[in-house]
Design an enzyme around this catalytic site. Structure first.
Site, short mmCIF file in Angstrom:
data_model
loop_
_atom_site.label_atom_id
_atom_site.label_comp_id
_atom_site.label_asym_id
_atom_site.label_seq_id
_atom_site.Cartn_x
_atom_site.Cartn_y
_atom_site.Cartn_z
N THR A 137 0.82 -1.21 0.00
CA THR A 137 0.00 0.00 0.00
C THR A 137 0.86 1.27 0.00
OG1 THR A 137 -1.48 1.28 1.42
CG2 THR A 137 -0.13 -0.32 2.52
N ASP A 138 0.28 2.36 -0.48
CA ASP A 138 0.98 3.65 -0.41
C ASP A 138 1.05 4.18 1.02
OD1 ASP A 138 -1.72 4.33 -0.08
OD2 ASP A 138 -1.71 5.93 -1.58
N GLU A 139 0.27 3.56 1.94
CA GLU A 139 0.20 4.09 3.30
C GLU A 139 1.52 3.93 4.04
OE1 GLU A 139 -3.51 3.36 5.34
OE2 GLU A 139 -4.55 3.07 3.44
N TYR A 192 -1.78 -0.47 10.94
CA TYR A 192 -1.91 -1.14 9.62
C TYR A 192 -0.70 -0.82 8.74
CZ TYR A 192 -3.29 -1.66 4.71
OH TYR A 192 -3.31 -1.98 3.37
N SER A 193 -0.42 0.48 8.57
CA SER A 193 0.66 0.83 7.64
C SER A 193 2.02 0.39 8.19
CB SER A 193 0.63 2.31 7.27
OG SER A 193 0.63 3.12 8.41
N LYS A 243 2.37 -3.23 7.23
CA LYS A 243 2.65 -3.41 5.80
C LYS A 243 4.09 -2.94 5.49
CE LYS A 243 0.22 -4.65 2.90
NZ LYS A 243 -0.19 -5.98 2.38
P1 NAD Z 1 -9.47 -7.50 2.19
O1 NAD Z 1 -9.47 -7.20 3.64
O2 NAD Z 1 -10.70 -7.24 1.38
O3 NAD Z 1 -9.10 -9.04 1.95
C1 NAD Z 1 -8.09 -9.69 2.67
C2 NAD Z 1 -8.23 -11.18 2.42
O4 NAD Z 1 -7.16 -11.84 3.13
C3 NAD Z 1 -9.54 -11.76 2.92
O5 NAD Z 1 -10.09 -12.65 1.96
C4 NAD Z 1 -9.14 -12.52 4.18
O6 NAD Z 1 -9.96 -13.65 4.43
C5 NAD Z 1 -7.72 -12.94 3.84
N1 NAD Z 1 -6.91 -13.14 5.06
C6 NAD Z 1 -6.82 -12.31 6.12
N2 NAD Z 1 -6.01 -12.85 7.05
C7 NAD Z 1 -5.57 -14.04 6.55
C8 NAD Z 1 -4.72 -15.05 7.03
N3 NAD Z 1 -4.15 -14.95 8.25
N4 NAD Z 1 -4.46 -16.12 6.25
C9 NAD Z 1 -5.04 -16.23 5.02
N5 NAD Z 1 -5.88 -15.32 4.53
C10 NAD Z 1 -6.15 -14.22 5.29
O7 NAD Z 1 -8.22 -6.71 1.60
P2 NAD Z 1 -8.04 -5.96 0.21
O8 NAD Z 1 -8.58 -4.59 0.33
O9 NAD Z 1 -8.48 -6.85 -0.89
O10 NAD Z 1 -6.46 -5.83 0.17
C11 NAD Z 1 -5.66 -6.89 -0.37
C12 NAD Z 1 -4.20 -6.50 -0.26
O11 NAD Z 1 -3.96 -5.29 -0.97
C13 NAD Z 1 -3.74 -6.25 1.18
O12 NAD Z 1 -2.46 -6.78 1.32
C14 NAD Z 1 -3.73 -4.74 1.29
O13 NAD Z 1 -2.76 -4.31 2.22
C15 NAD Z 1 -3.36 -4.33 -0.12
N6 NAD Z 1 -3.87 -3.02 -0.56
C16 NAD Z 1 -5.19 -2.69 -0.40
C17 NAD Z 1 -5.64 -1.47 -0.87
C18 NAD Z 1 -7.09 -1.07 -0.77
O14 NAD Z 1 -7.45 0.06 -1.07
N7 NAD Z 1 -7.99 -1.97 -0.37
C19 NAD Z 1 -4.75 -0.57 -1.47
C20 NAD Z 1 -3.42 -0.93 -1.61
C21 NAD Z 1 -2.99 -2.17 -1.16
P1 TYD Z 2 -10.69 4.08 4.25
O1 TYD Z 2 -11.63 3.68 3.18
O2 TYD Z 2 -10.78 3.43 5.59
O3 TYD Z 2 -9.22 3.92 3.65
P2 TYD Z 2 -7.77 4.42 4.24
O4 TYD Z 2 -7.94 4.82 5.65
O5 TYD Z 2 -6.97 3.18 4.12
O6 TYD Z 2 -7.35 5.52 3.34
O7 TYD Z 2 -10.83 5.64 4.48
C1 TYD Z 2 -10.68 6.55 3.41
C2 TYD Z 2 -10.79 7.94 3.97
O8 TYD Z 2 -12.13 8.13 4.47
C3 TYD Z 2 -9.88 8.20 5.17
O9 TYD Z 2 -9.43 9.55 5.14
C4 TYD Z 2 -10.79 8.00 6.37
C5 TYD Z 2 -12.14 8.45 5.85
N1 TYD Z 2 -13.31 7.77 6.46
C6 TYD Z 2 -14.36 8.52 7.01
O10 TYD Z 2 -14.33 9.77 7.00
N2 TYD Z 2 -15.40 7.86 7.57
C7 TYD Z 2 -15.47 6.51 7.62
O11 TYD Z 2 -16.46 5.95 8.17
C8 TYD Z 2 -14.41 5.74 7.03
C9 TYD Z 2 -14.43 4.25 7.05
C10 TYD Z 2 -13.35 6.43 6.46
#
Ligand code: NAD
Ligand code: TYD
Length: 348
Positions: free
Chosen positions: A131-133, A156-157, A160
């Site tokens: 992630t960019d975080e 979280y960040s 990661k």
């Molecule tokens: P998500 O939370 O939707 O899915 C995570 C998946 O991992 C789920 O299916 C869960 O069951 C599985 N999982 C969790 N713990 C596990 C474990 N201990 N063993 C096996 N499986 C497990 O997440 P996402 O949003 O799809 O993100 C996927 C990846 O991309 C993550 O690594 C996240 O850090 C990264 N990422 C997400 C975003 C975003 O905006 N969502 C952006 C950049 C990077």
């Molecule tokens: P989120 O979707 O949780 O992603 P991230 O924190 O990983 O960027 O949140 C996106 C933005 O929205 C972040 O600035 C937090 C804000 N946010 C709210 O204002 N209210 C909410 O209920 C949630 C979940 C997020």
């Protein structure tokens, strides 16, 4: 036949990656390993579950013995690692579970890959989806590049960032062939309604308050999930070994502006009078350690691999809203049970 392990393939982004690889590469055997936590849902990939080149394995990446045995049994050629705890708010209430899955789980995968590839790592690849975080927070100006220093602010960040460091360290120390991508905020179909966009879509449908943290001036760079899956496919196949690529949407929005756009589109789709959904906006207590702004410089992946987003934000949002409106059953399933408990603890 190449054997590729995709972790977290029942989650949001993972399900799109699994679908892409299973349908585009019939000559690959795709193994989807997922623990099916609250965020994992086999309904996300029900359309490909019977494909001949697809196998689902339920298992936890934190279990090192299980992971070692799995790698010994299948001798994977590649790993695309997405399994993670992924929600910042949950990391604030339960940081240890993020260390377990994101750090220890990644270590287990690294150790198992290093063992099976120790005599021959040619054409092998360990891909960490990050992630960019990890770069922390930007002020009003500037973009994250691949050389921006890591400066994570949330548990979280930090988890990661730690896993990224271990992946890189295994590359330097043991010669493990790896690539890492650091992507901005994704949105799209099958997104669990704890993150901003799907949570607010669900609340608008149900006429519930839209809890905007702080003053709503926080900025994120949004990318349609299918464009992320395209980038992952490209980097997996063509990315340079031991390289990092930033992936972003060239699409920065302050939360409050994004929420207002979402309200406008939802009013149109639901046939509500313009301005109805905006009345649901409620400013609530800020998130602790809230990063002000994320924005990605994605010029490296653009120049080296020719990737750029294929849809505009308006197009992507419309596809997303349409999907949620026609997948009420999915939404009801994922918002029943434990979700209500989480929601009450987080917002009430
Ligand atoms: P998500 O939370 O939707 O899915 C995570 C998946 O991992 C789920 O299916 C869960 O069951 C599985 N999982 C969790 N713990 C596990 C474990 N201990 N063993 C096996 N499986 C497990 O997440 P996402 O949003 O799809 O993100 C996927 C990846 O991309 C993550 O690594 C996240 O850090 C990264 N990422 C997400 C975003 C975003 O905006 N969502 C952006 C950049 C990077
Ligand atoms: P989120 O979707 O949780 O992603 P991230 O924190 O990983 O960027 O949140 C996106 C933005 O929205 C972040 O600035 C937090 C804000 N946010 C709210 O204002 N209210 C909410 O209920 C949630 C979940 C997020």
């Amino acid at each position: 036949m190449k054997k590729i392990l995709i972790t977290g393939g029942a989650g949001f982004i993972g399900s799109h990656v699994v679908r892409k690889f299973v349908t585009k590469y019939p000559n690959y055997q795709i193994f989807n390993l997922d623990a099916l936590t609250y965020a994992g849902n086999l309904e996300n990939i029900a359309d490909i579950e019977n494909a001949p080149n697809y196998t689902f394995i339920k298992g936890d990446i934190v279990d090192g013995d299980f992971i070692n045995n799995l790698f010994q049994e299948h001798q994977f050629d590649g790993v695309i690692h997405l399994a993670a705890e992924s929600h910042v708010d949950r990391s604030i209430t339960d940081p240890l579970s993020f260390v377990k899955t994101n750090v220890i789980g990644t270590m287990n995968l690294l150790n198992a890959a290093k063992t099976i590839w120790k005599d021959n790592s040619e054409n092998k690849r360990f891909y960490h989806v990050s992630t960019d975080e990890v770069y922390g927070s930007l002020g009003a100006e500037g973009l994250f590049t691949e050389t921006t220093s890591y400066d994570p602010n949330s548990p979280y960040s930090a988890s990661k960032a730690s896993s990224d460091h271990f992946v890189r360290a295994y590359g330097e120390t043991y010669g493990l062939p790896y690539v890492i991508t650091n992507c901005s905020n994704n949105y799209g179909t099958y997104h669990f309604p704890e993150k901003l966009i799907p949570l607010f879509i669900n609340n608008i449908i149900n006429n519930k308050p839209l809890p905007v943290y702080g003053d709503g001036k926080y900025t994120r760079d949004w990318l349609f999930v299918e464009d992320h899956a395209v980038a992952i496919d490209l980097v997996y196949h063509e990315g340079k070994n031991h390289h990092t690529y930033n992936i972003g949407g060239f699409n920065e929005w302050q939360n409050i502006d994004l929420v207002k756009l979402l309200c406008k589109l939802m009013d149109e789709k639901l046939g509500r009078t313009s301005g109805t959904s905006e009345q649901l906006i409620t400013y609530v207590k800020d998130r602790p350690g809230h990063d002000l702004r994320y924005a990605i410089d994605a010029s490296k992946i653009n120049k080296e691999l020719g990737w750029k987003p294929s849809v505009t934000f308006e197009q992507g949002l419309e596809k997303t809203i349409d999907w949620y409106l026609s997948n009420e059953k999915w939404l009801n399933n994922v918002t029943s049970g434990d979700y209500q408990k989480y929601y009450n603890e987080q917002y009430n």
